[in-house]
Write a protein that holds these residues in place. Structure first.
Motif, PDB file in Angstrom:
ATOM      1  N   GLY A  70     -22.832  13.581   7.761  1.00 43.13           N
ATOM      2  CA  GLY A  70     -21.618  13.536   6.960  1.00 43.13           C
ATOM      3  C   GLY A  70     -20.828  14.833   7.012  1.00 43.13           C
ATOM      4  N   GLU A  71     -20.026  14.994   5.998  1.00 39.10           N
ATOM      5  CA  GLU A  71     -19.252  16.224   5.844  1.00 39.10           C
ATOM      6  C   GLU A  71     -19.845  17.027   4.684  1.00 39.10           C
ATOM      7  N   PRO A  72     -20.542  18.121   4.974  1.00 34.60           N
ATOM      8  CA  PRO A  72     -21.293  18.842   3.936  1.00 34.60           C
ATOM      9  C   PRO A  72     -20.439  19.445   2.820  1.00 34.60           C
ATOM     10  N   LEU A  73     -19.173  19.756   3.113  1.00 34.36           N
ATOM     11  CA  LEU A  73     -18.336  20.357   2.063  1.00 34.36           C
ATOM     12  C   LEU A  73     -18.046  19.380   0.931  1.00 34.36           C
ATOM     13  N   LEU A  74     -18.293  18.089   1.167  1.00 30.51           N
ATOM     14  CA  LEU A  74     -18.124  17.098   0.104  1.00 30.51           C
ATOM     15  C   LEU A  74     -19.149  17.288  -1.016  1.00 30.51           C
ATOM     16  N   ALA A  75     -20.170  18.083  -0.779  1.00 33.07           N
ATOM     17  CA  ALA A  75     -21.132  18.394  -1.842  1.00 33.07           C
ATOM     18  C   ALA A  75     -20.493  19.243  -2.929  1.00 33.07           C
ATOM     19  N   GLY A  76     -19.433  19.972  -2.586  1.00 31.51           N
ATOM     20  CA  GLY A  76     -18.699  20.757  -3.570  1.00 31.51           C
ATOM     21  C   GLY A  76     -19.122  22.215  -3.632  1.00 31.51           C
ATOM     22  N   LYS A  77     -18.235  23.027  -4.145  1.00 35.23           N
ATOM     23  CA  LYS A  77     -18.474  24.478  -4.212  1.00 35.23           C
ATOM     24  C   LYS A  77     -19.594  24.823  -5.180  1.00 35.23           C
ATOM     25  N   ASP A  78     -19.702  24.090  -6.279  1.00 30.80           N
ATOM     26  CA  ASP A  78     -20.792  24.371  -7.228  1.00 30.80           C
ATOM     27  C   ASP A  78     -22.147  24.184  -6.559  1.00 30.80           C
ATOM     28  N   PHE A  79     -22.259  23.156  -5.737  1.00 32.15           N
ATOM     29  CA  PHE A  79     -23.517  22.891  -5.040  1.00 32.15           C
ATOM     30  C   PHE A  79     -23.876  24.072  -4.140  1.00 32.15           C
ATOM     31  N   PHE A  80     -22.900  24.570  -3.408  1.00 33.90           N
ATOM     32  CA  PHE A  80     -23.172  25.691  -2.503  1.00 33.90           C
ATOM     33  C   PHE A  80     -23.493  26.968  -3.279  1.00 33.90           C
ATOM     34  N   ASN A  81     -22.922  27.114  -4.438  1.00 33.46           N
ATOM     35  CA  ASN A  81     -23.298  28.249  -5.285  1.00 33.46           C
ATOM     36  C   ASN A  81     -24.757  28.128  -5.731  1.00 33.46           C
ATOM     37  N   HIS A  82     -25.199  26.885  -5.967  1.00 35.86           N
ATOM     38  CA  HIS A  82     -26.616  26.660  -6.290  1.00 35.86           C
ATOM     39  C   HIS A  82     -27.504  27.089  -5.121  1.00 35.86           C
ATOM     40  N   ILE A  83     -27.066  26.807  -3.909  1.00 36.50           N
ATOM     41  CA  ILE A  83     -27.842  27.194  -2.725  1.00 36.50           C
ATOM     42  C   ILE A  83     -28.077  28.701  -2.718  1.00 36.50           C
ATOM     43  N   VAL A  84     -27.015  29.451  -2.899  1.00 39.42           N
ATOM     44  CA  VAL A  84     -27.122  30.912  -2.864  1.00 39.42           C
ATOM     45  C   VAL A  84     -27.988  31.415  -4.015  1.00 39.42           C
ATOM     46  N   ARG A  85     -27.809  30.823  -5.175  1.00 41.87           N
ATOM     47  CA  ARG A  85     -28.599  31.253  -6.342  1.00 41.87           C
ATOM     48  C   ARG A  85     -30.090  30.999  -6.099  1.00 41.87           C
ATOM     49  N   MET A  86     -30.409  29.853  -5.530  1.00 46.06           N
ATOM     50  CA  MET A  86     -31.820  29.536  -5.299  1.00 46.06           C
ATOM     51  C   MET A  86     -32.434  30.420  -4.224  1.00 46.06           C
ATOM     52  N   GLU A  87     -31.662  30.743  -3.213  1.00 52.12           N
ATOM     53  CA  GLU A  87     -32.171  31.624  -2.167  1.00 52.12           C
ATOM     54  C   GLU A  87     -32.492  33.017  -2.715  1.00 52.12           C
ATOM     55  N   LYS A  88     -31.697  33.457  -3.648  1.00 55.33           N
ATOM     56  CA  LYS A  88     -31.958  34.763  -4.256  1.00 55.33           C
ATOM     57  C   LYS A  88     -33.260  34.750  -5.063  1.00 55.33           C
ATOM     58  N   GLY A  89     -33.710  33.561  -5.421  1.00 57.27           N
ATOM     59  CA  GLY A  89     -34.975  33.448  -6.141  1.00 57.27           C
ATOM     60  C   GLY A  89     -36.192  33.617  -5.242  1.00 57.27           C
ATOM     61  N   TYR A  90     -35.939  33.696  -3.915  1.00 53.68           N
ATOM     62  CA  TYR A  90     -37.023  33.908  -2.945  1.00 53.68           C
ATOM     63  C   TYR A  90     -36.661  35.113  -2.066  1.00 53.68           C
ATOM     64  N   PRO A  91     -36.678  36.302  -2.651  1.00 54.72           N
ATOM     65  CA  PRO A  91     -36.187  37.496  -1.949  1.00 54.72           C
ATOM     66  C   PRO A  91     -37.046  37.930  -0.768  1.00 54.72           C
ATOM     67  N   ASP A  92     -38.248  37.396  -0.641  1.00 51.53           N
ATOM     68  CA  ASP A  92     -39.095  37.772   0.494  1.00 51.53           C
ATOM     69  C   ASP A  92     -38.655  37.088   1.792  1.00 51.53           C
ATOM     70  N   LYS A  93     -37.807  36.085   1.667  1.00 52.27           N
ATOM     71  CA  LYS A  93     -37.301  35.389   2.849  1.00 52.27           C
ATOM     72  C   LYS A  93     -35.926  35.921   3.243  1.00 52.27           C
ATOM     73  N   MET A  94     -35.655  35.877   4.548  1.00 51.97           N
ATOM     74  CA  MET A  94     -34.321  36.180   5.071  1.00 51.97           C
ATOM     75  C   MET A  94     -33.632  34.850   5.353  1.00 51.97           C
ATOM     76  N   TRP A  95     -32.673  34.512   4.530  1.00 57.73           N
ATOM     77  CA  TRP A  95     -32.021  33.209   4.633  1.00 57.73           C
ATOM     78  C   TRP A  95     -30.845  33.285   5.596  1.00 57.73           C
ATOM     79  N   ARG A  96     -30.827  32.385   6.562  1.00 55.79           N
ATOM     80  CA  ARG A  96     -29.742  32.311   7.536  1.00 55.79           C
ATOM     81  C   ARG A  96     -29.087  30.947   7.411  1.00 55.79           C
ATOM     82  N   ASN A  97     -27.921  30.910   6.797  1.00 51.25           N
ATOM     83  CA  ASN A  97     -27.231  29.659   6.501  1.00 51.25           C
ATOM     84  C   ASN A  97     -26.123  29.370   7.509  1.00 51.25           C
TER      85      ASN A  97
END
Length: 356
Positions: A59-86
């Motif tokens: 599909g088109e991932p941007l249809l998930a919305g900006k709030d959803f993508f903000n959740h992605i970044v917030r959750m990644e910060k909860g696992y600081p031992d990983k290097m996230w490549r989006n």
């Protein structure tokens, strides 16, 4: 190791005529829940390596919305031992300043889908009303560039557009793209036999030849073409890192909006490994009987491959783009075009760029 996450399933805001998902529901809005997103990140955190690559897809991932993508970044910060490549693969029609700023601020890699110049793109990449989407897509690309994001482009080549190779290539170059990839259309998601958009081996070879000639004519080393880079690597006795040359699709997975886990999205939904709920951690995925059986099945080589000089460089091509040979063993559909194109490039190099 990488994960392609279809956060909106097959939901899309445009209606590409050739879309592999056209047999499924592209109109029903489904977005991965925040709860599933949380479980996904916990699952990804169980990966053994430090670097985690996620391609947010649709599909088109941007249809998930900006709030959803903000959740992605917030959750990644909860696992600081990983290097996230989006990364995000988008049709670019929804990109605005807010999206571009978000991608820039959070170091997202962006790929866009453009099928050449406006005329060729608008043949099949249309909206629900049947109108071409080129102008809207390029408006999104221009906005990304204003934020110093220079997306790579994937161009899908079908039986209806394959004869326009030179026009397609020059259209992409004129539009400012420097990193170009071409996908030969091969419908792996449909249950129906054959496809009016599918490319033959001969079609694909002819297209690649024309692209190579156009690339030589432009003579611009800053323009990279994935398919040319791969074959040029062969001339040095090397294999590209691109998955369809390395036989490495057992290290690339697709996860849908419900959390179900599959091989690469090109396989459609025929092969299923379970869900992030049932698996829990990555180790359970790669030790599951369903995964091990599938991995073994894609490593079976036809006689032609076993006898081929280029086996270590090709590895029977993309495992989703194979058809049974005379012995019933899956052989890469574009085997001959790959070998013929290598021979063609070798001859062109030996002749110093003169016409074959």
């Amino acid at each position: 190791m990488g994960f392609q996450v279809k956060i909106v399933g097959d939901f899309c805001n445009i209606r590409c005529a050739y879309c592999r998902n056209r047999d499924f529901d592209r109109t029903g809005k489904t977005v991965m829940s925040v709860e599933t997103l949380e479980k996904l990140h916990a699952f990804l955190n169980s990966l053994p390596q430090k670097k985690v690559r996620v391609n947010w897809h649709g599909g088109e991932p941007l249809l998930a919305g900006k709030d959803f993508f903000n959740h992605i970044v917030r959750m990644e910060k909860g696992y600081p031992d990983k290097m996230w490549r989006n990364a995000v693969q988008t049709n670019a029609t929804l990109v605005d300043d807010d999206w571009a700023k978000f991608f820039f601020d959070n170091c997202f890699h962006i790929g866009v889908s453009i099928d050449g110049n406006e005329r060729i793109h608008n043949i099949d990449r249309i909206n629900a009303l049947g109108h071409g989407t080129y102008k809207r897509a390029m408006r999104g690309v221009d906005i990304l560039r204003q934020y110093d994001i220079h997306p790579g482009v994937i161009c899908t080549v079908t039986k209806k557009t394959v004869k326009y190779a030179e026009e397609i290539f020059h259209g992409l170059v004129s539009a400012g793209f420097k990193n170009i990839a071409f996908n030969a259309f091969y419908n792996t998601a449909s249950e129906s036999g054959g496809d009016e958009y599918g490319l033959s081996d001969k079609d694909w070879y002819g297209f690649l030849r024309e692209i190579f000639e156009s690339w030589l004519e432009i003579n611009d080393e800053t323009i990279r073409v994935r398919e040319l880079d791969a074959i040029l690597a062969w001339t040095l006795g090397k294999s590209t890192n691109e998955c369809s040359f390395r036989g490495s699709c057992d290290k690339w997975f697709a996860i849908d909006d419900a959390g179900d886990v599959y091989p690469c999205e090109r396989f459609g939904k025929k092969v299923h490994f379970g869900s992030i709920d049932s698996l829990g951690v990555y180790k359970n995925l790669i030790t599951s009987q369903s995964f091990l059986a599938w991995r073994d099945s894609i490593q079976i080589l036809p006689d032609k491959c076993r006898a081929c000089t280029f086996l270590s460089l090709c590895n029977n091509g993309c495992s989703s783009h194979r058809q049974a040979d005379d012995q019933g063993v899956p052989l890469y559909t574009y085997c001959e075009s790959r070998l013929d194109f290598y021979g063609f490039v070798q001859n062109r190099i030996k002749k110093g760029g003169e016409a074959r």
